[in-house]
Scaffold this motif. Structure first.
Motif, mmCIF file in Angstrom:
data_model
loop_
_atom_site.group_PDB
_atom_site.id
_atom_site.type_symbol
_atom_site.label_atom_id
_atom_site.label_comp_id
_atom_site.label_asym_id
_atom_site.label_seq_id
_atom_site.Cartn_x
_atom_site.Cartn_y
_atom_site.Cartn_z
ATOM 1 N N UNK A 55 52.613 60.842 50.535
ATOM 2 C CA UNK A 55 51.652 61.841 50.047
ATOM 3 C C UNK A 55 52.130 63.267 50.301
ATOM 4 N N UNK A 56 52.645 63.618 51.490
ATOM 5 C CA UNK A 56 53.098 65.010 51.688
ATOM 6 C C UNK A 56 54.224 65.406 50.745
ATOM 7 N N UNK A 57 55.089 64.474 50.395
ATOM 8 C CA UNK A 57 56.166 64.804 49.466
ATOM 9 C C UNK A 57 55.611 65.113 48.082
ATOM 10 N N UNK A 58 54.591 64.395 47.666
ATOM 11 C CA UNK A 58 54.003 64.649 46.353
ATOM 12 C C UNK A 58 53.300 66.003 46.334
ATOM 13 N N UNK A 59 52.676 66.393 47.447
ATOM 14 C CA UNK A 59 51.970 67.670 47.491
ATOM 15 C C UNK A 59 52.937 68.843 47.476
ATOM 16 N N UNK A 60 54.150 68.636 47.977
ATOM 17 C CA UNK A 60 55.120 69.725 48.036
ATOM 18 C C UNK A 60 56.056 69.768 46.842
ATOM 19 N N UNK A 61 55.765 68.994 45.811
ATOM 20 C CA UNK A 61 56.651 68.949 44.649
ATOM 21 C C UNK A 61 56.582 70.263 43.890
ATOM 22 N N UNK A 62 57.741 70.699 43.410
ATOM 23 C CA UNK A 62 57.822 71.942 42.639
ATOM 24 C C UNK A 62 58.626 71.698 41.381
ATOM 25 N N UNK A 63 58.361 72.501 40.386
ATOM 26 C CA UNK A 63 59.170 72.461 39.177
ATOM 27 C C UNK A 63 60.500 73.157 39.443
ATOM 28 N N UNK A 64 61.556 72.751 38.776
ATOM 29 C CA UNK A 64 62.818 73.490 38.888
ATOM 30 C C UNK A 64 62.629 74.928 38.390
ATOM 31 N N UNK A 65 63.469 75.807 38.858
ATOM 32 C CA UNK A 65 63.332 77.230 38.531
ATOM 33 C C UNK A 65 63.360 77.503 37.032
ATOM 34 N N UNK A 66 64.073 76.673 36.283
ATOM 35 C CA UNK A 66 64.148 76.897 34.832
ATOM 36 C C UNK A 66 62.803 76.677 34.149
ATOM 37 N N UNK A 67 61.934 75.883 34.766
ATOM 38 C CA UNK A 67 60.675 75.500 34.121
ATOM 39 C C UNK A 67 59.445 76.114 34.769
ATOM 40 N N UNK A 68 59.620 77.051 35.672
ATOM 41 C CA UNK A 68 58.478 77.665 36.347
ATOM 42 C C UNK A 68 57.596 78.403 35.345
ATOM 43 N N UNK A 69 58.167 78.927 34.282
ATOM 44 C CA UNK A 69 57.374 79.644 33.276
ATOM 45 C C UNK A 69 56.381 78.714 32.583
ATOM 46 N N UNK A 70 56.674 77.409 32.563
ATOM 47 C CA UNK A 70 55.791 76.457 31.883
ATOM 48 C C UNK A 70 54.804 75.802 32.842
ATOM 49 N N UNK A 71 54.670 76.292 34.056
ATOM 50 C CA UNK A 71 53.799 75.683 35.062
ATOM 51 C C UNK A 71 52.345 75.563 34.596
ATOM 52 N N UNK A 72 51.750 76.567 33.928
ATOM 53 C CA UNK A 72 50.360 76.388 33.474
ATOM 54 C C UNK A 72 50.220 75.238 32.478
ATOM 55 N N UNK A 73 51.206 75.049 31.625
ATOM 56 C CA UNK A 73 51.147 73.951 30.654
ATOM 57 C C UNK A 73 51.257 72.614 31.381
ATOM 58 N N UNK A 74 52.147 72.557 32.349
ATOM 59 C CA UNK A 74 52.340 71.319 33.109
ATOM 60 C C UNK A 74 51.081 70.978 33.897
ATOM 61 N N UNK A 75 50.354 71.969 34.363
ATOM 62 C CA UNK A 75 49.123 71.715 35.097
ATOM 63 C C UNK A 75 48.040 71.121 34.196
ATOM 64 N N UNK A 76 48.067 71.454 32.921
ATOM 65 C CA UNK A 76 47.041 70.986 31.992
ATOM 66 C C UNK A 76 47.389 69.626 31.384
ATOM 67 N N UNK A 77 48.655 69.255 31.357
ATOM 68 C CA UNK A 77 49.076 68.022 30.691
ATOM 69 C C UNK A 77 48.348 66.756 31.139
ATOM 70 N N UNK A 78 48.054 66.560 32.414
ATOM 71 C CA UNK A 78 47.393 65.308 32.795
ATOM 72 C C UNK A 78 46.004 65.114 32.206
ATOM 73 N N UNK A 79 45.316 66.169 31.797
ATOM 74 C CA UNK A 79 43.967 65.984 31.267
ATOM 75 C C UNK A 79 43.950 65.821 29.751
ATOM 76 N N UNK A 80 45.087 65.956 29.086
ATOM 77 C CA UNK A 80 45.107 65.829 27.624
ATOM 78 C C UNK A 80 44.642 64.464 27.120
ATOM 79 N N UNK A 81 44.952 63.346 27.753
ATOM 80 C CA UNK A 81 44.449 62.060 27.229
ATOM 81 C C UNK A 81 42.936 61.976 27.191
ATOM 82 N N UNK A 82 42.248 62.723 28.042
ATOM 83 C CA UNK A 82 40.780 62.711 28.029
ATOM 84 C C UNK A 82 40.269 63.236 26.690
ATOM 85 N N UNK A 83 40.910 64.247 26.122
ATOM 86 C CA UNK A 83 40.470 64.795 24.848
ATOM 87 C C UNK A 83 40.692 63.816 23.711
ATOM 88 N N UNK A 84 41.717 62.976 23.812
ATOM 89 C CA UNK A 84 41.927 61.965 22.777
ATOM 90 C C UNK A 84 40.857 60.891 22.823
#
Length: 86
Positions: A55-84
């Protein structure tokens, strides 16, 4: 041609009997019944310990530096199936 068919008939009959015998014998079916196994207290303790270690490893997970700009999109991705499902 008829003589050749007659020689294949015993072979086909033998193959059909072998398949029928294999289906009738217990324990030779393709899908086996599940083996009933209950979890002991020791197994539950091992699973809880493994979960606590990961569990602590999952909480400390980070995106690679190349993808930090897409962090808000990545945060929203898990809830997209609910809309379908709506």
């Amino acid at each position: 041609m008829a003589a050749r068919r007659a020689s294949l008939m015993p072979l086909l009959l033998l193959a059909a009997c072998a398949c029928g015998l294999m289906c009738c014998l217990p324990g030779t079916s393709f899908v086996q019944p599940p083996v009933a196994r209950s979890l002991t207290q020791e197994d539950v303790a091992k699973l809880a310990t493994a979960g606590a270690l990961f569990v602590p490893q999952a909480a400390g997970a980070r995106l690679p530096d190349e993808f930090v700009a897409f962090a808000p999109i990545v945060d929203v991705l898990p809830i997209l199936p609910i809309f379908f499902l709506l």
